[in-house]
Design a protein around this motif. Structure first.
Motif, PDB file in Angstrom:
ATOM      1  N   ARG A   8      63.457  33.973  -8.367  1.00 46.96           N
ATOM      2  CA  ARG A   8      62.626  33.919  -7.168  1.00 46.96           C
ATOM      3  C   ARG A   8      62.814  32.561  -6.483  1.00 46.96           C
ATOM      4  NH1 ARG A   8      58.508  37.345  -6.351  1.00 46.96           N
ATOM      5  NH2 ARG A   8      58.389  37.842  -8.581  1.00 46.96           N
TER       6      ARG A   8
ATOM      7  N   SER B 161      66.731  32.131  -2.034  1.00 48.35           N
ATOM      8  CA  SER B 161      67.068  31.964  -0.617  1.00 48.35           C
ATOM      9  C   SER B 161      66.815  30.541  -0.143  1.00 48.35           C
ATOM     10  CB  SER B 161      66.246  32.945   0.232  1.00 48.35           C
ATOM     11  OG  SER B 161      64.860  32.737   0.042  1.00 48.35           O
TER      12      SER B 161
ATOM     13  N   GLY C  66      70.600  29.560  -6.611  1.00 46.91           N
ATOM     14  CA  GLY C  66      70.458  30.428  -5.445  1.00 46.91           C
ATOM     15  C   GLY C  66      71.581  30.354  -4.441  1.00 46.91           C
TER      16      GLY C  66
ATOM     17  N   THR D  71      62.335  41.676  -5.976  1.00 47.06           N
ATOM     18  CA  THR D  71      62.562  40.233  -5.953  1.00 47.06           C
ATOM     19  C   THR D  71      63.943  39.907  -5.400  1.00 47.06           C
ATOM     20  OG1 THR D  71      61.066  39.780  -7.802  1.00 47.06           O
ATOM     21  CG2 THR D  71      62.789  38.146  -7.382  1.00 47.06           C
TER      22      THR D  71
ATOM     23  N   THR E 255      64.235  40.951  -1.701  1.00 46.07           N
ATOM     24  CA  THR E 255      63.510  40.016  -0.846  1.00 46.07           C
ATOM     25  C   THR E 255      64.310  38.741  -0.607  1.00 46.07           C
ATOM     26  OG1 THR E 255      61.345  40.854  -1.544  1.00 46.07           O
ATOM     27  CG2 THR E 255      61.407  38.628  -0.615  1.00 46.07           C
ATOM     28  N   GLU E 256      64.929  38.227  -1.658  1.00 48.49           N
ATOM     29  CA  GLU E 256      65.717  37.011  -1.510  1.00 48.49           C
ATOM     30  C   GLU E 256      66.917  37.225  -0.587  1.00 48.49           C
ATOM     31  OE1 GLU E 256      64.743  34.094  -2.439  1.00 48.49           O
ATOM     32  OE2 GLU E 256      62.990  34.904  -3.466  1.00 48.49           O
TER      33      GLU E 256
END
Length: 366
Positions: free
Chosen positions: A79, A82, A88, A128, A131-132
């Protein structure tokens, strides 16, 4: 023409175990801690197709060469990816390079294997990651708006068209929906692809279950299937541990016996590969002769010259025509000569759309 699928998911869901089994290698370390996969590993995997062996047996081919797909094992996401959390930025960059996403979801309980979120929840995990990807797309598109607005004021038609497309994508993302759900006109497809949006990539959900649930799944995989049904997405249920055991068996007979003992008709990996192929709208055509029988991959809408170009660029440049034989005719009439005698060989030109399973011979002039 290469096609690849990125294997993604949260840490410790079985991505690397699945990748190892897919490629029958130990390139990716499967360890019980986040980010054990630092650099993306890739492996080419033969696409199972019983038709190729039947064709080769008729032509007495010296070699049999299948078509391949590439699978890429990508570092686990957490999480906040982004915004650069965990790995990430690297994760998102690697995703951008693949054609489709194979999203592995943990659907098994094991107190010896930690979960980054503290508890098992495959639907939550899927949301999750989604969404990212959408947040990354949102940030990317928002940066494009001002430059496009400035160019549009100068009556730049390309900029105006792109701006309209970007605004539609932003509306969709702000509504909590991935950009792959955008309704596109045929002429918009190229511009849309040039936006390189992460949430536009097609997704296959792979539910990694315990061994006893490999055949019918479990309550967790059932939740994923319900979610996927709402998205019109495909789901494959596998046990990565079983697949890894199968991959270690050298002989086909041993694998078949093992599958039978587990009550399985085919490996989960076979279904993953086939589903990945379908996900990308790919089809197979064949070339056949005494020297070799070979499978080739093309996009479903490909014309005959494009198919010729997969073999060699000169074939496409100098394309004259394609001799085509339907697979069933090739089998039923015992090969090329039998098909010729029965009038089953067709001559097709540049506008012909190749069909799945056809045996082709290209005529060209360079």
């Amino acid at each position: 023409m290469g096609f690849n699928c990125g294997i993604v998911g949260l840490p410790n869901v079985g991505k690397s175990t699945l990748f190892n089994a897919l490629t029958q290698t130990a390139q990716a370390e499967a360890a019980n801690f986040p980010f054990c996969t630092i650099e993306p590993n890739s492996g080419r995997v033969a696409v199972p197709d019983a038709r190729l062996n039947k064709i080769a047996s008729i032509t007495n081919s010296a070699k049999i060469i299948p078509t391949y797909m590439e699978f890429v094992d990508i570092a686990g996401l957490v999480r906040g990816a982004s915004k650069g959390e965990g790995l990430g930025n690297q994760f998102l960059a690697n995703i951008r390079e693949v054609d489709a996403i194979v999203h592995v979801l943990r659907c098994f309980e094991d107190e010896n294997i930690s979960h980054v979120e503290g508890q098992i929840g495959p639907v939550r995990d899927a949301e999750t990651v989604e969404t990212e990807l959408m947040l990354a797309d949102l940030a990317s598109l928002e940066k494009r708006v001002d430059p496009l607005v400035k160019r549009s004021r100068g009556n730049d038609k390309d900029a105006m068209e792109t701006l309209r497309l970007v605004e539609r994508c932003l509306d969709l993302l702000e509504d909590g929906k991935p950009t792959r759900k955008l309704d596109l006109e045929k002429e918009e497809k190229k511009s849309f692809d040039m936006l390189q949006l992460l949430s536009a990539k097609p997704v296959l959900y792979v539910c990694n279950v315990e061994e006893d649930a490999a055949n019918d799944g479990n309550r967790l995989s059932a939740d994923v299937e319900a979610m996927a049904a709402e998205q019109n997405a495909e789901v494959v249920v596998i046990s990565a541990e079983i697949e890894q055991q199968i991959a270690q068996l050298a002989e086909a007979e041993e694998r078949a016996e093992f599958l039978t003992s587990m009550g399985l008709k085919e490996t989960g990996l076979t279904r993953v590969i086939k589903s990945g192929y379908k996900l990308l709208d790919l089809i197979t055509f064949f070339t056949a002769g005494p020297r070799e029988s070979r499978a080739w991959t093309i996009v479903e809408s490909a014309k005959a010259p494009e198919a010729a170009g997969v073999i060699h660029t000169d074939f496409e440049k100098g394309f004259i025509r394609a001799e085509t034989i339907a697979y069933n005719d090739f089998i039923n009439f015992g090969g090329e000569q039998g098909c010729k005698d029965a009038g089953k060989v067709r001559q097709e030109g540049k506008d012909y759309s190749v069909r799945d399973g056809e045996i082709l011979l290209f005529k060209f002039n360079v």
